[in-house]
Design a protein around this motif. Structure first.
Motif, mmCIF file in Angstrom:
data_model
loop_
_atom_site.group_PDB
_atom_site.id
_atom_site.type_symbol
_atom_site.label_atom_id
_atom_site.label_comp_id
_atom_site.label_asym_id
_atom_site.label_seq_id
_atom_site.Cartn_x
_atom_site.Cartn_y
_atom_site.Cartn_z
ATOM 1 N N PRO A 192 0.888 -1.414 0.010
ATOM 2 C CA PRO A 192 0.017 0.119 -0.076
ATOM 3 C C PRO A 192 1.009 1.302 -0.098
ATOM 4 O O PRO A 192 0.176 2.341 -0.614
ATOM 5 N N THR A 193 1.977 1.194 0.513
ATOM 6 C CA THR A 193 3.180 2.450 0.610
ATOM 7 C C THR A 193 3.246 2.908 -0.942
ATOM 8 O O THR A 193 3.373 4.061 -1.071
ATOM 9 N N LEU A 194 2.978 1.959 -1.899
ATOM 10 C CA LEU A 194 3.284 2.581 -3.396
ATOM 11 C C LEU A 194 1.856 3.195 -4.082
ATOM 12 O O LEU A 194 1.893 3.779 -5.080
ATOM 13 N N TRP A 195 0.538 3.020 -3.622
ATOM 14 C CA TRP A 195 -0.552 3.192 -4.046
ATOM 15 C C TRP A 195 -0.648 4.750 -4.083
ATOM 16 O O TRP A 195 -1.484 5.369 -4.973
ATOM 17 N N ILE A 196 -0.078 5.845 -3.583
ATOM 18 C CA ILE A 196 -0.235 7.181 -3.345
ATOM 19 C C ILE A 196 -0.030 7.553 -4.937
ATOM 20 O O ILE A 196 -0.671 8.760 -5.183
ATOM 21 N N CYS A 238 -4.242 5.568 3.275
ATOM 22 C CA CYS A 238 -3.292 6.712 3.586
ATOM 23 C C CYS A 238 -4.366 7.702 4.291
ATOM 24 O O CYS A 238 -5.430 8.028 3.712
ATOM 25 N N ILE A 239 -3.742 8.547 5.028
ATOM 26 C CA ILE A 239 -4.565 9.608 5.955
ATOM 27 C C ILE A 239 -3.728 10.742 5.856
ATOM 28 O O ILE A 239 -2.683 10.831 6.277
ATOM 29 N N THR A 298 -6.148 12.174 1.825
ATOM 30 C CA THR A 298 -6.813 10.780 2.534
ATOM 31 C C THR A 298 -7.163 10.107 1.202
ATOM 32 O O THR A 298 -8.038 10.392 0.458
ATOM 33 N N TYR A 299 -6.625 8.829 1.109
ATOM 34 C CA TYR A 299 -6.897 8.147 -0.142
ATOM 35 C C TYR A 299 -7.000 6.788 -0.056
ATOM 36 O O TYR A 299 -6.883 6.072 1.161
ATOM 37 N N GLY A 300 -7.989 6.029 -1.015
ATOM 38 C CA GLY A 300 -8.278 4.698 -0.946
ATOM 39 C C GLY A 300 -8.205 4.108 -2.447
ATOM 40 O O GLY A 300 -8.119 4.827 -3.186
ATOM 41 N N LEU A 305 -8.802 6.931 -4.842
ATOM 42 C CA LEU A 305 -10.020 7.721 -4.922
ATOM 43 C C LEU A 305 -9.645 8.631 -3.552
ATOM 44 O O LEU A 305 -9.163 8.211 -2.417
ATOM 45 N N ASN A 306 -10.083 9.854 -3.778
ATOM 46 C CA ASN A 306 -9.932 10.801 -2.814
ATOM 47 C C ASN A 306 -10.873 10.566 -1.596
ATOM 48 O O ASN A 306 -12.089 11.214 -2.079
ATOM 49 N N LEU A 307 -10.515 10.126 -0.452
ATOM 50 C CA LEU A 307 -11.549 9.766 0.404
ATOM 51 C C LEU A 307 -12.273 11.054 1.009
ATOM 52 O O LEU A 307 -13.342 11.052 1.631
#
Length: 166
Positions: free
Chosen positions: A19-23, A131-132, A85-87, A29-31
């Motif tokens: 998950p650290t690479l998904w940014i 990510c938050i 903050t993303y998902g 998605l911008n949560l």
């Protein structure tokens, strides 16, 4: 805390997610905006076509040079990316794992060994919050499982270390 998640079980390809690479993933998605009433889900292919068309038009009008505004736009986009903050939908990764045709259940396992089982047909409903405020989720992470409708937004499934397909 484990920083990767394994998708395994009744799949053609077991895969490991970081998950650290998904940014930097365009599918994010911008949560901060996703659960608002005015959010509209975008068709990725249509968005891609529009961006290519815009780029083409810009090159026709301005030539292939890069005016200073493009660099400023890139800097702004990078800042926005790092502070949000993303998902990301789980379905993108499950497609790569290729669940076998007779798979019926998706199971999320947390760090204590507790499992959360759902029918495989619900795979489109899951968002992996990673990510938050631009920072990877360290406490109770590396991802939180959110439902697309936001019903568990205040109490997501946390500490996920493994996704099993049965």
């Amino acid at each position: 805390m484990q920083t990767v998640i394994h998708i395994q079980g009744h799949v053609e390809h077991s895969i490991t997610l970081d998950p650290t690479l998904w940014i930097f993933d365009d599918r994010r998605l911008n949560l901060d905006h996703y659960f608002n009433d005015d959010y509209v889900e975008k068709d990725e292919l249509e968005e891609y076509k529009k961006s290519i068309g815009k780029h083409w038009s810009r090159e026709i009008m301005e030539g292939a040079t890069f005016p200073p505004t493009i660099e400023t736009e890139k800097e702004f986009e990078l800042t926005k990316t790092i502070t949000g903050t993303y998902g990301i939908y789980l379905k993108h990764f499950l497609k790569n794992a290729s669940p076998k045709a007779d798979a019926t259940t998706i199971s999320f396992e947390d760090s204590t060994g507790k499992t959360y089982d759902f029918p495989i047909e619900q795979v489109d409903e899951f968002i992996l919050k990673y990510c938050i405020d631009g920072k990877p989720i360290k406490e109770d992470g590396p991802v939180y499982i959110l439902l697309k409708d936001g019903s568990n937004r205040d109490e997501p499934i946390k500490n996920i270390v493994k996704i099993n397909i049965r």
